[in-house]
Motif scaffolding. Sequence first.
Motif, short mmCIF file in Angstrom:
data_model
loop_
_atom_site.label_atom_id
_atom_site.label_comp_id
_atom_site.label_asym_id
_atom_site.label_seq_id
_atom_site.Cartn_x
_atom_site.Cartn_y
_atom_site.Cartn_z
N GLY A 72 -37.94 46.30 -37.03
CA GLY A 72 -37.52 46.49 -38.42
C GLY A 72 -36.24 45.72 -38.73
N GLN A 81 -39.61 49.58 -32.16
CA GLN A 81 -39.98 49.56 -33.58
C GLN A 81 -38.74 49.39 -34.47
N ALA A 82 -37.66 50.05 -34.08
CA ALA A 82 -36.39 49.93 -34.84
C ALA A 82 -35.87 48.49 -34.77
N GLU A 88 -33.32 46.20 -26.99
CA GLU A 88 -33.53 45.98 -28.43
C GLU A 88 -32.55 44.94 -28.97
N LEU A 106 -30.66 51.36 -33.14
CA LEU A 106 -31.79 50.71 -32.45
C LEU A 106 -32.25 51.61 -31.30
N ASN A 107 -33.02 52.64 -31.64
CA ASN A 107 -33.44 53.61 -30.62
C ASN A 107 -34.68 53.18 -29.84
N ASN A 108 -35.48 52.27 -30.43
CA ASN A 108 -36.71 51.83 -29.78
C ASN A 108 -37.09 50.45 -30.29
#
Length: 415
Positions: A82, A78-79, A37, A74-76
Amino acid sequence: MGFFMHKQVFRLGFSLLMAFWLALGILIPSATALSEEQKLISEVWRIVNRTYLDETFNHQNWAMARQKALSAPLNNHQAAYGAIQKMLKSLDDPFTRFLDPEQYRSLQVNTSGELMGVGLQIALNSETGKLEVISPIAGSPAEKAGIRPRDRIIKIEGISTENLTLDEAATRMRGPIGSLVTLLIERDGEAQTEIRVTRDRIALNPVVAELRRSPQNQPIGYVRLNQFNANASTELAHAISSLEKQGAAAYILDLRNNPGGLLQAGIETARLWLDSGTVVYTVNRQGIQGSFEASGPPLTTDPLVILVNKGTASASEILAGALQDNGRAQLVGETTFGKGLIQSLFELSDGSGLAVTIAKYETPKHRDINKLGIKPDKVITQEAITREQIATEADQQYQAAIELLTKKSVVAEAE
C-alpha cells in the motif's frame, strides 16, 4: 595529514547533516535496522530513482517521498504494498506501477502464451483518470460482447474503477472459464450501458493471413496482426513467405485494434519489411539513448498499405511510424492511440514486480508518439463493424487500401 583533516571535515559535515534531518523530525533508519517491509520500499524507490524517465519525478522531492513511505505503519507485506502504491501514485504515471506476486506472474503469462478472462487491453487515461479500453483482443469474449476501443469501464461487478490500479482492474475481470462478469461501459454520445461478458480462455494467436484479389484480379496479401507477443514476428515472417510463394504482388497489413505488446517484437516485425534505415529511437532522461536499425534484406519489396485506427497502440505505432517515415508504406485509417512510453519490468526480492516508465519512443523522423498518435496518409473514418465484416465490402478502410494499391499498380505498369 591533509587526508586526515579532510576526513574530519567530512565527519563534521555529515554530523551537521544528520542534526539537520533530526531537527526536521525525520527519522533516518539505519541500513541494519530496516525491516523486510522497509527494505522492499527502499528497493522500489532506488529502481525508480535510477531509471524513471522524468528526472523531476513529477516536480517533487523524490527523497522525501521515500521518507514519507518509510514512516507509514508497516506491520506486514500488504501494508508495504500500500505504501509503495501511494509513493508511485505521486508520479502521476499509470504505467509506472507495483505488481503483487500474483499480478506479476499473470503479466508474464500475458505476453507469452494464453490467459483466462474477457480479452481486453486496458489503460488509464492520464487526462481523465478513467479506465479506458485500448482494444479488445481479436475473437475474445469482450469483442463478441460488443466492447470497442476507447470505451470507458466505469464499474466492474458494481465496483467503481475510479480508485483501482490497472492491475487491480485486470484481476477483477479475470476468473474461471464460463463465469460471468458485468461491466458498466460509457461511450461517447451514448448512455451508460451494462455489458455481461462470459470469461473464456484467450488464445494469443497473433497472425491472420490470406491471399485476396482486387477487382482488377491483382493478387494482394492480406495480413492482420492482432498483437505483439513473443511469436508475432516469426508468425508474420511465415505468413509473408507463404503469400510470396502464392504470387502476392502487394500487401495490406492490418494493425487496427492492435494494442501492442513487446517492443522487440515490433522492431523485428519492422525489419521484415525494411531494407535499411532507422526503425525507432528510444529517448531516456539523458536524451536519445539509442536507436534500432534495419539491415535487410526485407522479405518483400512489394507495395504496402497499413491499416490503423484509434485502437492501434504502442508497438503497433512503432511499426506504423517506422514504415511511414522510411517511405516503405502508406497508412490508411484514423489517427492512432498515442502510447509512446517504454516500460521495463523489474522483479523484486519478494517475488512481486515493478513496471517503470524508463523511456519514450520517437519515430525515425523524431516524431513523439505519446498522447499524439500517428496520423495516416489517407484519413478514412469508419463506424464500428463486426469481425465478420473486416476486410469485406462493408470495410471502407480496407476498400480504400485496395484502391490505393490498385492505383499504384496501374501507375507502375504505365511507367
